[in-house]
Design a protein around this motif. Structure first.
Motif, mmCIF file in Angstrom:
data_model
loop_
_atom_site.group_PDB
_atom_site.id
_atom_site.type_symbol
_atom_site.label_atom_id
_atom_site.label_comp_id
_atom_site.label_asym_id
_atom_site.label_seq_id
_atom_site.Cartn_x
_atom_site.Cartn_y
_atom_site.Cartn_z
ATOM 1 N N VAL A 153 49.472 30.110 33.479
ATOM 2 C CA VAL A 153 48.228 29.441 33.870
ATOM 3 C C VAL A 153 47.207 30.258 34.478
ATOM 4 O O VAL A 153 45.907 30.225 34.098
ATOM 5 C CB VAL A 153 48.578 28.358 35.059
ATOM 6 C CG1 VAL A 153 47.299 27.570 35.537
ATOM 7 C CG2 VAL A 153 49.529 27.336 34.339
ATOM 8 N N PHE A 154 47.239 31.406 35.244
ATOM 9 C CA PHE A 154 46.472 32.179 35.835
ATOM 10 C C PHE A 154 45.736 33.057 34.585
ATOM 11 O O PHE A 154 44.381 33.321 34.436
ATOM 12 C CB PHE A 154 47.228 33.450 36.761
ATOM 13 C CG PHE A 154 46.149 34.028 37.437
ATOM 14 C CD1 PHE A 154 45.982 33.829 38.578
ATOM 15 C CD2 PHE A 154 45.481 35.366 36.936
ATOM 16 C CE1 PHE A 154 45.061 34.422 39.617
ATOM 17 C CE2 PHE A 154 44.694 35.921 37.677
ATOM 18 C CZ PHE A 154 44.247 35.638 38.928
ATOM 19 N N ALA A 155 46.508 33.536 33.495
ATOM 20 C CA ALA A 155 45.962 34.294 32.261
ATOM 21 C C ALA A 155 45.090 33.510 31.532
ATOM 22 O O ALA A 155 43.866 34.068 31.198
ATOM 23 C CB ALA A 155 47.115 34.827 31.587
ATOM 24 N N ARG A 156 45.431 32.196 31.444
ATOM 25 C CA ARG A 156 44.820 31.329 30.666
ATOM 26 C C ARG A 156 43.102 30.963 31.348
ATOM 27 O O ARG A 156 42.346 30.755 30.734
ATOM 28 C CB ARG A 156 45.429 29.982 30.646
ATOM 29 C CG ARG A 156 44.524 29.040 29.509
ATOM 30 C CD ARG A 156 45.451 27.931 29.286
ATOM 31 N NE ARG A 156 45.583 26.919 30.535
ATOM 32 C CZ ARG A 156 46.665 26.589 31.169
ATOM 33 N NH1 ARG A 156 48.074 27.068 30.362
ATOM 34 N NH2 ARG A 156 46.773 25.676 32.113
ATOM 35 N N GLU A 157 43.213 30.811 32.577
ATOM 36 C CA GLU A 157 42.052 30.423 33.392
ATOM 37 C C GLU A 157 41.331 31.563 33.857
ATOM 38 O O GLU A 157 39.894 31.459 33.669
ATOM 39 C CB GLU A 157 42.416 29.722 34.553
ATOM 40 C CG GLU A 157 43.041 28.298 34.516
ATOM 41 C CD GLU A 157 43.410 27.623 35.795
ATOM 42 O OE1 GLU A 157 42.743 27.855 36.563
ATOM 43 O OE2 GLU A 157 43.788 26.493 35.629
ATOM 44 N N VAL A 158 41.704 32.768 34.025
ATOM 45 C CA VAL A 158 41.207 34.036 34.467
ATOM 46 C C VAL A 158 40.975 34.954 33.207
ATOM 47 O O VAL A 158 39.757 35.758 33.584
ATOM 48 C CB VAL A 158 41.623 34.537 35.594
ATOM 49 C CG1 VAL A 158 41.097 35.590 36.439
ATOM 50 C CG2 VAL A 158 42.021 33.332 36.797
ATOM 51 N N LYS A 159 41.638 34.853 32.584
ATOM 52 C CA LYS A 159 41.504 35.933 31.146
ATOM 53 C C LYS A 159 41.912 37.395 31.759
ATOM 54 O O LYS A 159 41.633 38.008 31.163
ATOM 55 C CB LYS A 159 39.829 36.017 30.742
ATOM 56 C CG LYS A 159 39.062 34.838 30.395
ATOM 57 C CD LYS A 159 40.058 33.877 29.445
ATOM 58 C CE LYS A 159 39.402 32.495 29.313
ATOM 59 N NZ LYS A 159 40.117 31.648 28.543
ATOM 60 N N MET A 160 42.724 37.294 32.741
ATOM 61 C CA MET A 160 43.547 38.617 32.862
ATOM 62 C C MET A 160 44.937 37.922 33.915
ATOM 63 O O MET A 160 44.845 37.073 34.345
ATOM 64 C CB MET A 160 42.555 39.608 33.871
ATOM 65 C CG MET A 160 42.230 39.130 35.184
ATOM 66 S SD MET A 160 41.151 40.155 36.017
ATOM 67 C CE MET A 160 39.965 40.201 35.376
ATOM 68 N N THR A 161 45.619 39.039 33.807
ATOM 69 C CA THR A 161 47.001 38.668 34.697
ATOM 70 C C THR A 161 46.671 38.834 36.039
ATOM 71 O O THR A 161 45.725 39.251 36.399
ATOM 72 C CB THR A 161 48.118 39.663 34.092
ATOM 73 O OG1 THR A 161 47.710 41.057 34.703
ATOM 74 C CG2 THR A 161 48.537 39.874 32.485
ATOM 75 N N PRO A 162 47.326 38.011 36.861
ATOM 76 C CA PRO A 162 47.491 38.344 38.259
ATOM 77 C C PRO A 162 47.399 39.556 38.744
ATOM 78 O O PRO A 162 46.289 39.897 39.676
ATOM 79 C CB PRO A 162 48.543 37.614 38.815
ATOM 80 C CG PRO A 162 49.008 36.632 37.591
ATOM 81 C CD PRO A 162 48.792 37.371 36.379
#
Length: 316
Positions: free
Chosen positions: A249-258
């Motif tokens: 979800v993070f990668a999809r929304e922020v366009k980078m890994t946590p």
């Protein structure tokens, strides 16, 4: 003799025009007359065209009288590039770009090329502040945020404002060798090759979205507690998600890994402190969550192409 044309439109950025033109003009001092750049300004209006700073420039020729092909055709940026209506001169631009040996954009001039479909299928860049907007405007282009300029076939694009000078110097070097380009750079008191790319100037972490979501809650917590230790598992627990689901979800929304977000946020924090204080590097590394100066130095070099000390010297 190579022909260089700069296309002017209302509300263009004056330095985007003047910077590259001065590079080619000064290069002529070091070249045989047969190798000179023949520079002209093509106007989209028959009257003097006013730049965004208020200066009016009289073009050498109106597009109706201009040739359809040049050795190099450049489009500057400015508010008129990303806010103006270009439909009247777009057919001429598309024809001239296709027939010219090389064509390109300085700074936000990329929006004019993009709306004409001239960026499709190419690697391109623009001013770092407008990267996201260009991505949305030109989904068929591969927009890069970390380079001062890009040569992709016959298409040339550059980052913000003075990057047009870097681009022009690279063209002179390609046409006439590095020595001539270096001589021009010395006259202009600029460096031939900048250390790092646009990442030196742009925030690595975009603003966190205003709406509350599990991901933005984690982002804001991380930004406020950068000195703490974080793992995927810990961030996932803050979002009350499983680690795998949170990472997706993070990668999809922020366009980078946590973890990329964490590293970038720490670099941004360290940059801010380097710019505004004279704290020792050890203190900055601790306050930013790097743990050691060595780790901070490694990540600065990887992301920015500079050491923390070099960054402070350049921007502090």
């Amino acid at each position: 003799m190579k022909t260089v044309a700069v296309l002017l439109f209302p509300d263009f950025l004056l330095l985007d025009m003047a910077g590259p033109i001065e590079v080619f003009s000064i290069a002529n001092r070091y070249l045989d007359s047969a190798d000179h750049y023949q520079i002209s300004v093509v106007g989209t209006e028959q009257t003097a065209i006013r730049a965004s700073c208020g200066v009016a420039v009289q073009a050498d020729q109106f597009i109706d009288q201009a040739p359809d092909a040049f050795d190099l055709l450049l489009v500057p940026g400015g508010p008129g590039a990303y806010n103006g209506d270009h439909s009247a001169f777009r057919p001429w631009l598309m024809r001239a770009a296709q027939q010219s040996t090389r064509y390109g954009a300085i700074c936000t001039g990329a929006f004019i090329l993009g709306k004409a479909g001239l960026l499709d299928g190419h690697r391109v860049t623009t001013h770092w502040h407008y990267i996201e907007r260009l991505i949305a405007c030109c989904p068929k282009a591969e927009v890069c945020s970390d380079q001062i300029f890009i040569h992709d076939g016959k298409l040339l694009t550059s980052g913000g404002v003075t990057a047009g000078i870097d681009l022009a110097l690279s063209i002179v070097a390609e046409d006439h060798g590095k020595k001539v380009a270096l001589d021009v750079a010395k006259v202009l008191l600029v460096v031939m090759t900048r250390q790092g790319g646009q990442a030196q100037f742009s925030p690595l972490v975009a603003s966190v979205a205003a709406q509350q979501s599990p991901v933005t809650v984690v982002q804001n917590y991380v930004l406020e507690h950068l000195e703490e230790e974080f793992t995927i598992e810990r961030m996932a627990s803050l979002a009350t998600m499983s680690s795998r689901h949170f990472a997706r979800v993070f990668a999809r929304e922020v366009k980078m890994t946590p973890m990329e977000f964490l590293q970038s946020a720490r670099i941004d924090k360290a940059r801010s402190v380097l710019e505004s204080t004279d704290w020792p590097l050890k203190t900055i590394a601790h306050r930013s969550g790097f743990g050691s100066v060595r780790h901070m130095r490694f990540l600065f070099g990887e992301k920015l192409g500079l050491t923390p000390s070099q960054y402070r010297k350049q921007f502090g």
